[in-house]
Design an enzyme around this catalytic site. Structure first.
Site, PDB file in Angstrom:
ATOM      1  N   HIS A 140      22.110  26.874  70.317  1.00 42.74           N
ATOM      2  CA  HIS A 140      23.053  25.775  70.052  1.00 42.74           C
ATOM      3  C   HIS A 140      24.076  26.250  69.029  1.00 42.74           C
ATOM      4  O   HIS A 140      23.716  26.816  67.994  1.00 42.74           O
ATOM      5  CB  HIS A 140      22.324  24.549  69.492  1.00 42.74           C
ATOM      6  CG  HIS A 140      23.278  23.437  69.163  1.00 42.74           C
ATOM      7  ND1 HIS A 140      23.732  22.556  70.123  1.00 42.74           N
ATOM      8  CD2 HIS A 140      23.915  23.110  68.015  1.00 42.74           C
ATOM      9  CE1 HIS A 140      24.589  21.725  69.568  1.00 42.74           C
ATOM     10  NE2 HIS A 140      24.718  22.036  68.288  1.00 42.74           N
TER      11      HIS A 140
ATOM     12  N   ASP B 165      20.624   8.419  70.685  1.00 36.80           N
ATOM     13  CA  ASP B 165      21.738   9.226  70.154  1.00 36.80           C
ATOM     14  C   ASP B 165      23.073   8.822  70.772  1.00 36.80           C
ATOM     15  O   ASP B 165      24.097   8.795  70.083  1.00 36.80           O
ATOM     16  CB  ASP B 165      21.480  10.718  70.385  1.00 36.80           C
ATOM     17  CG  ASP B 165      22.623  11.559  69.826  1.00 36.80           C
ATOM     18  OD1 ASP B 165      22.841  11.501  68.605  1.00 36.80           O
ATOM     19  OD2 ASP B 165      23.320  12.218  70.614  1.00 36.80           O
TER      20      ASP B 165
ATOM     21  N   LYS C 154      18.635  15.953  71.321  1.00 38.20           N
ATOM     22  CA  LYS C 154      19.017  16.387  72.674  1.00 38.20           C
ATOM     23  C   LYS C 154      18.374  17.735  73.012  1.00 38.20           C
ATOM     24  O   LYS C 154      17.889  17.953  74.113  1.00 38.20           O
ATOM     25  CB  LYS C 154      20.539  16.480  72.784  1.00 38.20           C
ATOM     26  CG  LYS C 154      21.194  15.100  72.794  1.00 38.20           C
ATOM     27  CD  LYS C 154      22.703  15.157  72.630  1.00 38.20           C
ATOM     28  CE  LYS C 154      23.120  15.560  71.271  1.00 38.20           C
ATOM     29  NZ  LYS C 154      24.229  14.937  70.622  1.00 38.20           N
TER      30      LYS C 154
ATOM     31  N   ARG D  82      28.686   6.133  64.959  1.00 39.40           N
ATOM     32  CA  ARG D  82      29.056   7.037  63.852  1.00 39.40           C
ATOM     33  C   ARG D  82      30.528   7.409  63.952  1.00 39.40           C
ATOM     34  O   ARG D  82      31.244   7.472  62.951  1.00 39.40           O
ATOM     35  CB  ARG D  82      28.189   8.303  63.888  1.00 39.40           C
ATOM     36  CG  ARG D  82      26.762   8.048  63.432  1.00 39.40           C
ATOM     37  CD  ARG D  82      25.872   9.227  63.770  1.00 39.40           C
ATOM     38  NE  ARG D  82      26.292  10.448  63.111  1.00 39.40           N
ATOM     39  CZ  ARG D  82      26.067  11.670  63.583  1.00 39.40           C
ATOM     40  NH1 ARG D  82      25.434  11.844  64.732  1.00 39.40           N
ATOM     41  NH2 ARG D  82      26.479  12.717  62.926  1.00 39.40           N
TER      42      ARG D  82
ATOM     43  N   SER E 110      20.756  14.279  65.530  1.00 39.57           N
ATOM     44  CA  SER E 110      21.528  14.094  66.755  1.00 39.57           C
ATOM     45  C   SER E 110      21.462  15.350  67.630  1.00 39.57           C
ATOM     46  O   SER E 110      21.212  15.283  68.840  1.00 39.57           O
ATOM     47  CB  SER E 110      22.973  13.762  66.372  1.00 39.57           C
ATOM     48  OG  SER E 110      23.811  13.843  67.475  1.00 39.57           O
TER      49      SER E 110
HETATM   50  N1  URA Z   1      26.997  17.455  67.685  1.00 43.72           N
HETATM   51  C1  URA Z   1      26.084  16.498  67.990  1.00 43.72           C
HETATM   52  O1  URA Z   1      25.489  16.507  69.054  1.00 43.72           O
HETATM   53  N2  URA Z   1      25.820  15.556  67.063  1.00 43.72           N
HETATM   54  C2  URA Z   1      26.429  15.519  65.862  1.00 43.72           C
HETATM   55  O2  URA Z   1      26.128  14.651  65.074  1.00 43.72           O
HETATM   56  C3  URA Z   1      27.390  16.508  65.566  1.00 43.72           C
HETATM   57  C4  URA Z   1      27.657  17.481  66.504  1.00 43.72           C
END
Ligand code: URA
Length: 441
Positions: free
Chosen positions: A82, A161, A187, A168, A183
């Protein structure tokens, strides 16, 4: 569970128990904790933070708020990467097929462009026919057959999320390390890999511009992923200038393909190789970095990394001929040269400004339902440390319309800070965190 009490506990700086956090997320999904209450809670977290125990509990609850994939039926180590994102960050396009050619199974869920940063899904959309909105069944079929899949998070993943991220975005509560950690990981953990390598960017084009903030985010991601039973490691890599020369969508696909052929551009190659080594080691395929590098080099030399890319494109409905015939990718209708505004050395690049200029050009979105221009982008040939002469061509900008190109090219030229002395770019691969300590990478 009384929403008011949990919100005021956090507002007062108290620590919520894992059970309280679990109840909060369950109530939110059931409609018993309203969006207004969630917005207030998120602001309280933004101001007072979360302890690691709270962050781990929030991550668990958010992961469990949607489907969690079980990849046990697929043999082999499953490792994903990631990136916290940036400009010209096409690493996933190079890394995923490369590492799959070396025996790692790569279930990679990616995102669209976010703010000034580009998104892997938008770049993949430039490949004619390439499908990223896959069902879980289809993704697993591709993984079993090819060993790599690049897809969008399915609608069932991390339900909490989706709603929290939109809140947010609307309430100025994106910039919180515990919220970003939960967050991202909600995922990633749901996709069912055994381990994760985090590419945490620092510098003018990153979300975490300062090194200390990037380090804190890296530590948080690795420790919380490890507390969830996953293997994890982070590299801090430079985003003080765009990665490679190309920034856009189709143009980044071309550059990524080239990297699997000629190991260029150098910065893209080195970042990708460093992450690939970490993935091979996490996968348990190698202990020695030198051997891992040898294996990676072989996959480029014998063409197997490129073959894996062709196979992945085909399995996901795309036209694999783009690998050998890049003119099959969408081509821009107009272009314009970028010129140096004065004589001297490129000392600094305002990469975030370049990212926003690219959004203006249509590479990214201003509103979530905007269409992106797959043909648009830049090639920036002169980077930090390069000598330039006033009026010299330093690259090109393409796509969009002639009038837009003019505005955007002025913006990009102004993003290059040119001065009388040579300055060095930031350290490309700054350091590595394994959950216990930082080491030089
Ligand atoms: N990417 C995400 O998936 N969530 C965040 O809060 C910031 C970047």
């Amino acid at each position: 569970m009384i929403p008011y009490r949990l919100i005021s506990k956090k507002r007062g700086g108290g620590e919520l128990t894992p059970a309280e956090i679990g109840q909060l997320i369950t109530a939110y999904l059931a409609g018993d904790f309203t969006d207004e209450q969630m917005a207030a809670f998120l602001m309280a977290v933004c101001i007072n933070g979360l302890t690691p125990k709270e962050t781990a509990a929030l991550t668990r609850a958010m992961t469990a708020s949607g489907e969690v994939w079980d990849l046990a039926s697929i043999s082999g180590p499953k490792i994903d990467k990631h990136s916290t994102g940036g400009v010209g960050d096409k690493v996933s396009l190079v890394l995923a097929p490369w590492i799959a050619a070396c025996g790692v199974v790569v279930p990679m869920m990616s995102g669209r462009g976010l703010g000034h940063t580009g998104g892997t899904l938008d770049k993949l959309a430039a490949i004619p026919g390439f499908e990223t909105a896959l069902t879980k069944q289809k993704a697993i079929r591709v993984l079993k057959k090819i060993g790599v899949v690049l897809l969008a998070a399915t609608p069932g993943i991390a339900q909490a999320d989706r709603r929290m991220y939109a809140l947010r975005d609307a309430t100025g509560t994106v910039e919180s390390i515990p919220l970003i950690t939960a967050s991202i990981l909600a995922k990633k953990l749901a996709e069912g890999a055994n381990g994760y390598v985090f590419d945490v960017k620092y510098g003018s084009g990153a979300f975490m511009v300062d090194l200390p903030a990037a380090k804190t985010l890296a530590e948080s991601l690795v420790k919380i992923a490890q507390s969830a039973g996953k293997k994890a490691v982070a590299l801090l890599t430079a985003m003080d200038q765009p990665t490679g020369f190309a920034a856009g969508n189709a143009c980044e696909v071309v550059e990524a393909i080239g990297c699997l052929q000629i190991r260029r551009p150098d910065d893209l190659y080195r970042i990708t190789r460093a992450l690939a080594v970490e993935m091979l080691i996490l996968a348990g395929l190698f202990r020695s970095r030198v051997r891992a590098i040898d294996r990676l080099e072989k996959a480029i030399d014998d063409g197997s990394a490129l073959d894996k890319l062709r196979a992945m494109i085909k399995a996901q409905g795309g036209d694999p001929r783009v690998v050998d015939e890049p003119l099959r990718l969408p081509q821009p209708k107009c272009s314009q040269p970028l010129r140096a505004s004065k004589t001297g050395y490129v000392q600094k690049i305002d990469t975030c400004r370049i990212g926003w200029a690219l959004v203006e050009l249509g590479v990214g979105r201003k509103k979530s339902d905007d269409e992106v221009d797959l043909t648009a982008g830049i090639i920036l040939e002169k980077k930090i440390g390069a000598r330039v002469i006033k009026g010299e061509i330093v690259g090109s900008v393409f796509g969009g319309t002639k009038s837009k190109l003019k505005v955007v090219s002025d913006e990009i030229s102004a993003s290059l800070v040119i001065g009388p002395t040579r300055k060095k770019p930031a350290k490309l691969i700054h350091s590595r965190f394994d959950g216990r300590r930082w080491t030089e990478a």
